[in-house]
Design a protein around this motif. Structure first.
Motif, mmCIF file in Angstrom:
data_model
loop_
_atom_site.group_PDB
_atom_site.id
_atom_site.type_symbol
_atom_site.label_atom_id
_atom_site.label_comp_id
_atom_site.label_asym_id
_atom_site.label_seq_id
_atom_site.Cartn_x
_atom_site.Cartn_y
_atom_site.Cartn_z
ATOM 1 N N ASN A 369 -11.655 -16.476 -49.546
ATOM 2 C CA ASN A 369 -12.955 -16.974 -49.082
ATOM 3 C C ASN A 369 -13.854 -17.472 -50.207
ATOM 4 N N PRO A 370 -13.990 -16.753 -51.329
ATOM 5 C CA PRO A 370 -14.816 -17.300 -52.411
ATOM 6 C C PRO A 370 -14.305 -18.632 -52.944
ATOM 7 N N VAL A 371 -12.983 -18.794 -53.011
ATOM 8 C CA VAL A 371 -12.441 -20.071 -53.486
ATOM 9 C C VAL A 371 -12.733 -21.172 -52.472
ATOM 10 N N GLU A 372 -12.557 -20.881 -51.197
ATOM 11 C CA GLU A 372 -12.865 -21.894 -50.189
ATOM 12 C C GLU A 372 -14.333 -22.297 -50.248
ATOM 13 N N ASP A 373 -15.226 -21.311 -50.383
ATOM 14 C CA ASP A 373 -16.661 -21.621 -50.480
ATOM 15 C C ASP A 373 -16.946 -22.490 -51.698
ATOM 16 N N ALA A 374 -16.305 -22.163 -52.817
ATOM 17 C CA ALA A 374 -16.506 -22.939 -54.039
ATOM 18 C C ALA A 374 -15.998 -24.366 -53.880
ATOM 19 N N LEU A 375 -14.834 -24.527 -53.246
ATOM 20 C CA LEU A 375 -14.295 -25.869 -53.032
ATOM 21 C C LEU A 375 -15.211 -26.686 -52.123
ATOM 22 N N GLU A 376 -15.797 -26.045 -51.127
ATOM 23 C CA GLU A 376 -16.731 -26.757 -50.257
ATOM 24 C C GLU A 376 -17.949 -27.234 -51.038
ATOM 25 N N GLN A 377 -18.432 -26.411 -51.979
ATOM 26 C CA GLN A 377 -19.586 -26.807 -52.784
ATOM 27 C C GLN A 377 -19.251 -28.030 -53.640
ATOM 28 N N VAL A 378 -18.056 -28.053 -54.202
ATOM 29 C CA VAL A 378 -17.653 -29.212 -54.999
ATOM 30 C C VAL A 378 -17.452 -30.421 -54.092
ATOM 31 N N PHE A 379 -16.822 -30.218 -52.962
ATOM 32 C CA PHE A 379 -16.585 -31.297 -52.002
ATOM 33 C C PHE A 379 -17.896 -31.940 -51.563
ATOM 34 N N ASN A 380 -18.911 -31.116 -51.365
ATOM 35 C CA ASN A 380 -20.222 -31.604 -50.925
ATOM 36 C C ASN A 380 -21.122 -32.015 -52.085
ATOM 37 N N GLU A 381 -20.556 -32.029 -53.303
ATOM 38 C CA GLU A 381 -21.269 -32.453 -54.512
ATOM 39 C C GLU A 381 -22.492 -31.593 -54.799
ATOM 40 N N GLN A 382 -22.386 -30.308 -54.473
ATOM 41 C CA GLN A 382 -23.466 -29.364 -54.765
ATOM 42 C C GLN A 382 -23.275 -28.681 -56.113
ATOM 43 N N GLU A 383 -22.021 -28.603 -56.578
ATOM 44 C CA GLU A 383 -21.704 -27.952 -57.847
ATOM 45 C C GLU A 383 -20.596 -28.732 -58.538
ATOM 46 N N SER A 384 -20.534 -28.615 -59.855
ATOM 47 C CA SER A 384 -19.388 -29.148 -60.569
ATOM 48 C C SER A 384 -18.194 -28.236 -60.340
ATOM 49 N N ALA A 385 -17.003 -28.762 -60.592
ATOM 50 C CA ALA A 385 -15.800 -27.949 -60.423
ATOM 51 C C ALA A 385 -15.859 -26.712 -61.302
ATOM 52 N N GLU A 386 -16.270 -26.881 -62.547
ATOM 53 C CA GLU A 386 -16.304 -25.750 -63.470
ATOM 54 C C GLU A 386 -17.309 -24.690 -63.039
#
Length: 401
Positions: A369-386
């Motif tokens: 779940n944390p990885v999925e949430d993080a990927l969604e943030q990157v997908f939505n351009e809310q956070e950088s991948a790093e």
């Protein structure tokens, strides 16, 4: 097993719980029960197999199709109301061991697991010396293409991107690809491409904040995400290919029947080569789990659950039906290398060969779940991948503590 599939696959065959016990007979006072969340086509064959298994048995196996099976099991098993057996991928084995949800059948199983199944399949049902089920098939996601839109499978990621770019026109409802973009299972091919990993079963180390993993996220960001619908949900992605509005899909064998029933000429292909890396999808072993309900079950119920799992995983008709109708790769040694099981199985087998088996350690349950949430943030351009993956790693390690 994908997170979305955990939540949604049961919905393919209907949301409500369905019992077919009445069709199969059985002792209502002490039924031996199997739970599943199979699609309609898979369920049809399962019922036929169970009817054949039940012939002339005093204790007949009862089947129940369960929606939201993960939540239902987590409530029913501790209460002693769960099924004796159920079907799911091997990645729950460690977690079920830790929670006491599984029954150790090491002293009850009659099969020689190592002599009967592939090494990966035999290992998948074991944890800490216990045997928690019987394996019956292997699966992974693969690249699928619509033969009416694409002449043949792309051999490289660059080729895939070129075709997706030519077709992609969201204003007209057309997209380059159908794929749940933030689901770690579906996107693992790319996340693993440069040597990255989620979790190492042997060292118990987390890899989602490593440079190699972050490079895989950036690969998704550059090459895959621009071509999918902006709604990342599974139920929004699948119809794009199902309606003929995308040339490609990344999905598993459970969707093939549905795509073809919709009139899509679907062909399964290997994942394309990745420059500087290797396509490496997660793979799973499908298992008939033995639940803790068997601890207090009578001898007849225990025998029925064990007999079913052993019969289903070794019966030739079952193995061939699962392969030819549903794309499941045989894990029985006598059939695992059979090259006459059809193009679907051959293509999925190629993807399994390039893949890596999902971790089954209990700690992996805190990673998804944390990885999925993080990927969604990157997908939505809310956070950088790093930044997103570092935050996910901090959250996961905090959960472990």
């Amino acid at each position: 097993m994908s997170l979305e599939r955990r939540q949604l696959l049961a919905g393919i065959g209907g949301i409500a719980t369905l019992s077919v016990a009445g069709c199969l007979g059985g002792d209502d006072d002490q039924p031996t029960t199997l739970w599943h969340d199979f699609s309609d086509a898979e369920e049809t064959d399962l019922v036929e197999h169970a009817e054949r298994f039940n012939e002339e048995r005093d204790d007949e196996l009862n089947l129940e199709a369960i929606s939201e099976i993960e939540d239902q099991l987590s409530t029913a098993i501790p209460a002693g109301d769960g099924p004796e057996t159920f079907a799911w991928a091997h990645d729950w084995v460690g977690n079920y061991h830790e929670q006491g949800f599984a029954y150790d059948a090491a002293d009850d199983v009659n099969l020689d697991l190592d002599a009967t199944f592939t090494d990966a399949a035999a290992d998948a049902v074991r944890f800490d010396g216990a045997v928690y089920g019987i394996p019956y098939g292997a699966e992974t996601v693969a690249l699928m293409y619509n033969e009416e839109l694409v002449d043949g499978p792309p051999e490289t990621l660059e080729e895939l991107v070129e075709i997706m770019d030519d077709y992609h026109d969201p204003a007209e409802g057309q997209y380059g690809l159908s794929c749940p973009p933030a689901d770690p299972y579906f996107t693992s091919t790319f996340l693993h491409a440069f040597g990255g990993y989620f979790f190492d079963d042997e060292t118990e180390s987390l890899g989602v904040d490593q440079d190699e993993f972050i490079e895989g996220v950036e690969l998704l960001q550059e090459s895959i995400w621009p071509y999918v619908p902006q709604d990342p949900a599974y139920e929004s992605q699948v119809p794009v290919f199902d309606d003929g509005n995308a040339p490609f899909a990344i999905n598993g064998p459970w969707e093939i029947d549905g795509f073809r029933d919709s009139g899509i000429e679907t062909t399964v292909a290997p994942m394309p080569d990745i420059a500087g890396g290797d396509p490496t999808p997660f793979t799973g072993i499908q298992v008939w789990y033995f639940t803790a309900t068997l601890e207090d079950a009578d001898e007849e119920a225990l025998e029925t659950a064990i007999d079913w799992a052993e019969w289903h995983s070794t019966d030739e008709d079952v193995i061939l039906t699962n392969a030819e109708n549903h794309g499941f790769i045989p894990v029985h040694q006598e059939y695992a290398d059979d090259d006459e099981l059809g193009d679907d199985v051959e293509a999925f087998a190629e993807n399994v060969a390039m893949g890596v088996q999902m971790p089954s350690h209990p700690r992996m349950d805190q990673v998804w779940n944390p990885v999925e949430d993080a990927l969604e943030q990157v997908f939505n351009e809310q956070e950088s991948a790093e930044d997103a993956m570092n935050a996910a790693a901090d959250e996961i390690r905090g959960r472990w503590e």
